[in-house]
Scaffold this motif. Structure first.
Motif, PDB file in Angstrom:
ATOM      1  N   ALA A  99      22.017 -96.712   0.093  1.00  0.00           N
ATOM      2  CA  ALA A  99      22.645 -97.607  -0.434  1.00  0.00           C
ATOM      3  C   ALA A  99      23.210 -97.278  -2.001  1.00  0.00           C
ATOM      4  CB  ALA A  99      21.607 -99.000  -0.604  1.00  0.00           C
ATOM      5  N   ARG A 100      22.448 -96.590  -2.707  1.00  0.00           N
ATOM      6  CA  ARG A 100      22.886 -96.418  -4.137  1.00  0.00           C
ATOM      7  C   ARG A 100      23.386 -95.059  -4.511  1.00  0.00           C
ATOM      8  NH1 ARG A 100      23.526-101.301  -4.539  1.00  0.00           N
ATOM      9  NH2 ARG A 100      22.236-102.881  -5.843  1.00  0.00           N
ATOM     10  N   LEU A 101      22.453 -93.908  -3.890  1.00  0.00           N
ATOM     11  CA  LEU A 101      22.745 -92.586  -4.270  1.00  0.00           C
ATOM     12  C   LEU A 101      24.044 -92.047  -3.667  1.00  0.00           C
ATOM     13  CD1 LEU A 101      19.032 -91.202  -4.041  1.00  0.00           C
ATOM     14  CD2 LEU A 101      20.267 -92.300  -6.148  1.00  0.00           C
ATOM     15  N   PRO A 102      24.740 -91.270  -4.307  1.00  0.00           N
ATOM     16  CA  PRO A 102      26.122 -90.578  -3.720  1.00  0.00           C
ATOM     17  C   PRO A 102      25.647 -89.390  -2.863  1.00  0.00           C
ATOM     18  CG  PRO A 102      25.599 -89.783  -6.098  1.00  0.00           C
ATOM     19  CD  PRO A 102      24.445 -90.740  -5.922  1.00  0.00           C
ATOM     20  N   ILE A 103      25.194 -89.706  -1.652  1.00  0.00           N
ATOM     21  CA  ILE A 103      24.765 -88.866  -0.583  1.00  0.00           C
ATOM     22  C   ILE A 103      25.986 -88.216   0.002  1.00  0.00           C
ATOM     23  CG2 ILE A 103      23.315 -88.372   1.200  1.00  0.00           C
ATOM     24  CD1 ILE A 103      21.317 -90.475   0.153  1.00  0.00           C
ATOM     25  N   LYS A 104      25.953 -86.857   0.294  1.00  0.00           N
ATOM     26  CA  LYS A 104      27.330 -86.469   1.028  1.00  0.00           C
ATOM     27  C   LYS A 104      26.849 -86.807   2.519  1.00  0.00           C
ATOM     28  CE  LYS A 104      28.665 -82.860  -2.010  1.00  0.00           C
ATOM     29  NZ  LYS A 104      28.780 -81.225  -2.434  1.00  0.00           N
ATOM     30  N   ILE A 108      27.934 -90.065   8.270  1.00  0.00           N
ATOM     31  CA  ILE A 108      27.154 -89.517   9.202  1.00  0.00           C
ATOM     32  C   ILE A 108      25.872 -89.794   9.513  1.00  0.00           C
ATOM     33  CG2 ILE A 108      26.594 -87.052  10.323  1.00  0.00           C
ATOM     34  CD1 ILE A 108      29.067 -86.056   8.803  1.00  0.00           C
ATOM     35  N   ILE A 109      24.946 -89.855   8.595  1.00  0.00           N
ATOM     36  CA  ILE A 109      23.747 -90.208   8.525  1.00  0.00           C
ATOM     37  C   ILE A 109      23.466 -91.734   9.148  1.00  0.00           C
ATOM     38  CG2 ILE A 109      21.601 -90.773   7.162  1.00  0.00           C
ATOM     39  CD1 ILE A 109      22.554 -88.521   5.419  1.00  0.00           C
ATOM     40  N   LEU A 110      24.452 -92.592   8.816  1.00  0.00           N
ATOM     41  CA  LEU A 110      24.218 -93.954   9.242  1.00  0.00           C
ATOM     42  C   LEU A 110      24.506 -94.072  10.575  1.00  0.00           C
ATOM     43  CD1 LEU A 110      25.771 -95.957   6.219  1.00  0.00           C
ATOM     44  CD2 LEU A 110      23.300 -96.008   6.940  1.00  0.00           C
TER      45      LEU A 110
END
Length: 279
Positions: A99-104, A108-110
């Motif tokens: 929700a908050r971190l700029p994850i690359k 795809i993870i969701l």
């Protein structure tokens, strides 16, 4: 709509609502009624909708004279609480990061979490049995908790993420200014404000752990470690079903679920609404 039509429409809607409620409640009523009948009355034709003679023998046999059901319920409680705690412990930071971190690759993870929910449990039962047999987790309460968490974790993360998104970022920015790290802001600010969402996930994962049948069936063979979902099958044999005993145990088994939802209903409703309207 004139003043005459409004009472008629209200009466019709009320009638439909009462009929729908009766249809949904009747199976529960029938379970309770059957648990209070003796064997002769259970198979009586036509069936009796109210017990002619209330018989408490099934409750006395299973909860007073025999302690097996209490052991099964204790195992189910361990599995349900373990599943709930492990799901919350892992899902909360996962959902916060998404929700908050700029994850690359966040989308795809969701998508992966969403797809994992679609897998039937039977597809995971055999691989988990092979894996757990190699590390000594077969016939173990911990092994069952880990197996069920593979089903509850994606669900819990997807429910919590929209709730974290609904919280203002200004709260975290203020915490960062005061010297908090992401973990500090998460633990001190986000989690206390996310109580409805956390309680929603806690209640639903507890229910999943309490009612799971497949993973205990595939991982547990020791009768002393069986949960209630497996224990009630001793009332079903090739010679017939002991309906009064089965229904009596089912009535008592439903009580913990009713208690959980009775005390957490308000939080569950608000948590699901927030998760549904915010993405």
């Amino acid at each position: 709509m004139n003043t005459f039509q409004r009472p008629v429409r209200t009466t019709l809607l009320t009638g439909v609502g009462l009929l729908a409620t009766a249809l949904m409640v009747f199976p529960l009523y029938w379970v309770v009624v059957t648990s209070l009948k003796n064997t002769t009355e259970i198979f009586h034709t036509p069936p009796t909708f109210v017990p002619v003679h209330i018989d408490w023998t099934s409750y006395l046999d299973n909860f007073v004279r025999n302690g097996d059901v209490w052991r099964y319920m204790g195992n189910s409680l361990q599995i349900a609480l373990g599943t709930m705690l492990l799901s919350l412990l892992l899902a909360a930071p996962i959902a916060y990061g998404l929700a908050r971190l700029p994850i690359k690759g966040r989308n795809i993870i969701l998508f992966t979490l969403l797809v994992l929910q679609m897998f039937p449990s039977i597809m995971l039962a055999v691989p988990l049995f092979v894996m757990f047999s190699r590390i000594g987790l077969v016939n173990s309460i911990i092994g069952v908790i880990l197996a069920i968490t593979t089903r509850t974790l994606p669900f819990a993360a997807l429910v919590l993420r929209p709730y974290f998104l609904s919280l203002p970022r200004d709260l975290e920015d203020a915490a960062f200014i005061d010297g908090c790290s992401h973990w500090g802001a998460f633990a001190r600010i986000i989690l206390p404000l996310s109580r409805p969402g956390l309680l929603t996930v806690a209640a639903l994962t507890f229910l999943m752990g309490w009612s799971d049948f497949l993973f205990p069936l595939s991982l547990i063979t020791d009768d002393t470690k069986r949960p209630l979902t497996l224990g009630i099958y001793k009332f079903i044999s090739e010679y017939g079903v002991r309906w009064n005993d089965l229904m009596a145990v089912s009535v008592v088994a439903a009580i913990p679920i009713l208690i959980v939802f009775l005390f957490a209903q308000r939080y569950i409703t608000s948590g699901l609404i927030v998760g549904a309207v915010r993405e």
